[in-house]
Design an enzyme around this catalytic site. Structure first.
Site, PDB file in Angstrom:
ATOM      1  N   ASN A  10       0.870  -0.995  -0.076  1.00  0.00           N
ATOM      2  CA  ASN A  10      -0.074  -0.329   0.269  1.00  0.00           C
ATOM      3  C   ASN A  10       0.988   0.924   0.207  1.00  0.00           C
ATOM      4  O   ASN A  10       2.212   1.812   1.031  1.00  0.00           O
ATOM      5  CB  ASN A  10      -0.697   0.328   1.209  1.00  0.00           C
ATOM      6  CG  ASN A  10      -2.342   1.150   1.180  1.00  0.00           C
ATOM      7  OD1 ASN A  10      -2.010   2.192   0.755  1.00  0.00           O
ATOM      8  ND2 ASN A  10      -2.587   0.743   2.502  1.00  0.00           N
ATOM      9  N   LYS A  12       0.081   4.119  -0.169  1.00  0.00           N
ATOM     10  CA  LYS A  12      -0.900   5.556  -0.034  1.00  0.00           C
ATOM     11  C   LYS A  12      -0.690   6.481  -0.762  1.00  0.00           C
ATOM     12  O   LYS A  12       0.018   6.691  -2.215  1.00  0.00           O
ATOM     13  CB  LYS A  12       0.219   5.705   1.473  1.00  0.00           C
ATOM     14  CG  LYS A  12      -0.988   4.581   2.239  1.00  0.00           C
ATOM     15  CD  LYS A  12      -0.374   5.142   3.725  1.00  0.00           C
ATOM     16  CE  LYS A  12       0.292   3.582   5.032  1.00  0.00           C
ATOM     17  NZ  LYS A  12      -0.118   3.643   6.122  1.00  0.00           N
ATOM     18  N   HIS A  98      -9.499   0.626   4.725  1.00  0.00           N
ATOM     19  CA  HIS A  98      -8.288   0.468   5.675  1.00  0.00           C
ATOM     20  C   HIS A  98      -8.406   1.395   6.766  1.00  0.00           C
ATOM     21  O   HIS A  98      -9.867   2.998   6.583  1.00  0.00           O
ATOM     22  CB  HIS A  98      -7.106   1.564   4.687  1.00  0.00           C
ATOM     23  CG  HIS A  98      -5.866   1.057   5.693  1.00  0.00           C
ATOM     24  ND1 HIS A  98      -5.757   2.575   6.292  1.00  0.00           N
ATOM     25  CD2 HIS A  98      -4.624   0.648   4.955  1.00  0.00           C
ATOM     26  CE1 HIS A  98      -4.326   2.539   6.816  1.00  0.00           C
ATOM     27  NE2 HIS A  98      -3.853   0.776   6.192  1.00  0.00           N
ATOM     28  N   GLU A 100      -7.079   3.992   7.792  1.00  0.00           N
ATOM     29  CA  GLU A 100      -7.353   5.907   7.818  1.00  0.00           C
ATOM     30  C   GLU A 100      -8.320   6.133   6.522  1.00  0.00           C
ATOM     31  O   GLU A 100      -8.662   7.338   6.873  1.00  0.00           O
ATOM     32  CB  GLU A 100      -5.995   5.761   6.340  1.00  0.00           C
ATOM     33  CG  GLU A 100      -5.240   5.688   7.478  1.00  0.00           C
ATOM     34  CD  GLU A 100      -2.875   5.118   6.656  1.00  0.00           C
ATOM     35  OE1 GLU A 100      -2.739   5.651   5.240  1.00  0.00           O
ATOM     36  OE2 GLU A 100      -2.302   4.433   7.284  1.00  0.00           O
ATOM     37  N   GLU A 170      -5.575  -4.798  10.748  1.00  0.00           N
ATOM     38  CA  GLU A 170      -4.775  -4.680  10.842  1.00  0.00           C
ATOM     39  C   GLU A 170      -4.954  -3.503  12.221  1.00  0.00           C
ATOM     40  O   GLU A 170      -5.296  -3.159  11.702  1.00  0.00           O
ATOM     41  CB  GLU A 170      -4.816  -3.519   9.197  1.00  0.00           C
ATOM     42  CG  GLU A 170      -4.310  -4.365   8.110  1.00  0.00           C
ATOM     43  CD  GLU A 170      -3.328  -3.024   6.740  1.00  0.00           C
ATOM     44  OE1 GLU A 170      -1.999  -2.987   6.825  1.00  0.00           O
ATOM     45  OE2 GLU A 170      -3.928  -1.555   7.098  1.00  0.00           O
ATOM     46  N   GLY A 176       1.750   2.258  10.795  1.00  0.00           N
ATOM     47  CA  GLY A 176       2.885   3.232  10.314  1.00  0.00           C
ATOM     48  C   GLY A 176       4.004   3.853  12.280  1.00  0.00           C
ATOM     49  O   GLY A 176       4.539   4.164  12.003  1.00  0.00           O
ATOM     50  N   SER A 216       2.911  -2.283   9.878  1.00  0.00           N
ATOM     51  CA  SER A 216       4.660  -2.406  11.128  1.00  0.00           C
ATOM     52  C   SER A 216       5.355  -3.486  10.416  1.00  0.00           C
ATOM     53  O   SER A 216       6.264  -4.227  10.883  1.00  0.00           O
ATOM     54  CB  SER A 216       5.381  -2.035  12.196  1.00  0.00           C
ATOM     55  OG  SER A 216       4.871  -0.829  12.400  1.00  0.00           O
TER      56      SER A 216
HETATM   57  C1  PEP Z   1      -0.824   0.303   6.084  1.00  0.00           C
HETATM   58  O1  PEP Z   1      -0.916   0.936   5.938  1.00  0.00           O
HETATM   59  O2  PEP Z   1      -1.726  -0.603   5.558  1.00  0.00           O
HETATM   60  C2  PEP Z   1      -0.144  -0.167   6.841  1.00  0.00           C
HETATM   61  C3  PEP Z   1       0.124  -1.688   7.503  1.00  0.00           C
HETATM   62  O3  PEP Z   1       1.205   0.351   7.281  1.00  0.00           O
HETATM   63  P1  PEP Z   1       3.446   0.061   7.245  1.00  0.00           P
HETATM   64  O4  PEP Z   1       3.320  -0.822   7.186  1.00  0.00           O
HETATM   65  O5  PEP Z   1       3.642   1.242   7.476  1.00  0.00           O
HETATM   66  O6  PEP Z   1       3.115  -0.404   8.899  1.00  0.00           O
END
Ligand code: PEP
Length: 254
Positions: A10, A12, A98, A100, A170, A176, A216
């Site tokens: 992703n 973003k 997601h 976000e 997630e 993040g 992460s």
């Molecule tokens: C994500 O935004 O789906 C995600 C898992 O981000 P990160 O790997 O940066 O934590």
């Protein structure tokens, strides 16, 4: 039940067109390092054509995905992207719900549900995201929150449709932040999600659905996650912007 692992990046709202092209070419060139794993790149919608062209030039089987879409096929929705537009650009997947989108753009389970149905109707495979916040985990509400999100986001889907989707667990507190869920914490929620899918469809269908962990994920923590019986891949944010890291994670799932 053997499920083909799926690792999706992703991107973003990052990169520019030249960097998107460069990253795609680097991943396509080294795709053989994780040949057994299905790989998906989800660039910003405006760069989907650029990434699709780079994948086609490399004759790559790495798939293209969107990060979001509207639930209507066309109409007066200024600034939005329609499911058939993603298909037109060669997308096979789309990330939906997601965290976000849920927290910054007010997406509810009902909205995610409408989008999931629209994606399936357009022939896209939805990657439906669910996950609890830190406050919810600390309040022992993880199971309740994830149950509500899974049931709400997938309400009304036929078993045949449930079989087609991918779910990404997630935990919001891990996205993040550099804080990854322990493999045990992740496995526990993945097992819960598979039980919920069995209730929504059947145990046989639930056994076929691929469940990704996201939050992460890095090359050095991917192997322990991949070793869990119900973790079938990863949805990767930050680490998907570097070919080395993305492929390092993919290799852990091979
Ligand atoms: C994500 O935004 O789906 C995600 C898992 O981000 P990160 O790997 O940066 O934590």
């Amino acid at each position: 039940m053997s499920r083909t692992a799926i690792v999706a990046g992703n991107w973003k709202m990052n990169l520019d067109r030249a960097k998107a092209r460069e990253l795609t070419a680097a991943i396509a060139a080294r795709r053989g390092e994780a040949a057994a794993v299905e790989l998906v790149l989800c660039p910003p919608a405006l760069y989907a054509e650029t990434v699709g062209t780079a994948l086609a030039a490399a004759k790559s089987d790495v798939a293209l995905g969107g990060q979001n879409m509207h639930d209507k096929a066309s109409g007066a929705f200024t600034g939005e992207v329609a499911p058939p537009m993603l298909v037109d650009l060669g997308c096979r997947y789309v990330i939906l719900g997601h965290s976000e989108r849920r927290t910054l753009f007010g997406e509810t389970d009902a909205i995610v549900n409408a989008k999931t149905k629209a994606a399936l109707a357009a022939g896209l495979t939805p990657i439906v995201c669910v996950g609890e916040t830190l406050e919810e985990r600390e309040g022992n509400r993880t199971e309740a929150v994830v149950t509500t999100q899974v049931n709400g986001s997938l309400a009304g889907l036929s078993p045949a449709d449930v079989e087609k989707i991918v779910i990404a667990y997630e935990p919001v507190w891990a996205i993040g932040t550099g804080k990854v869920a322990t493999p045990q914490q992740a496995q526990e929620v993945h097992a819960l999600i598979r039980r919920l899918l069995a209730e929504l469809s059947s145990p046989a269908v639930a056994a076929k659905v691929r469940l990704q962990y996201g939050g992460s994920v890095k090359p050095d923590n991917a192997a322990d996650l991949a070793a869990q019986p119900d973790i079938d891949g990863a949805l990767v944010g930050g680490a998907s912007l570097k070919a080395d890291d993305f492929l390092g994670i993919a290799k852990a799932f091979a």
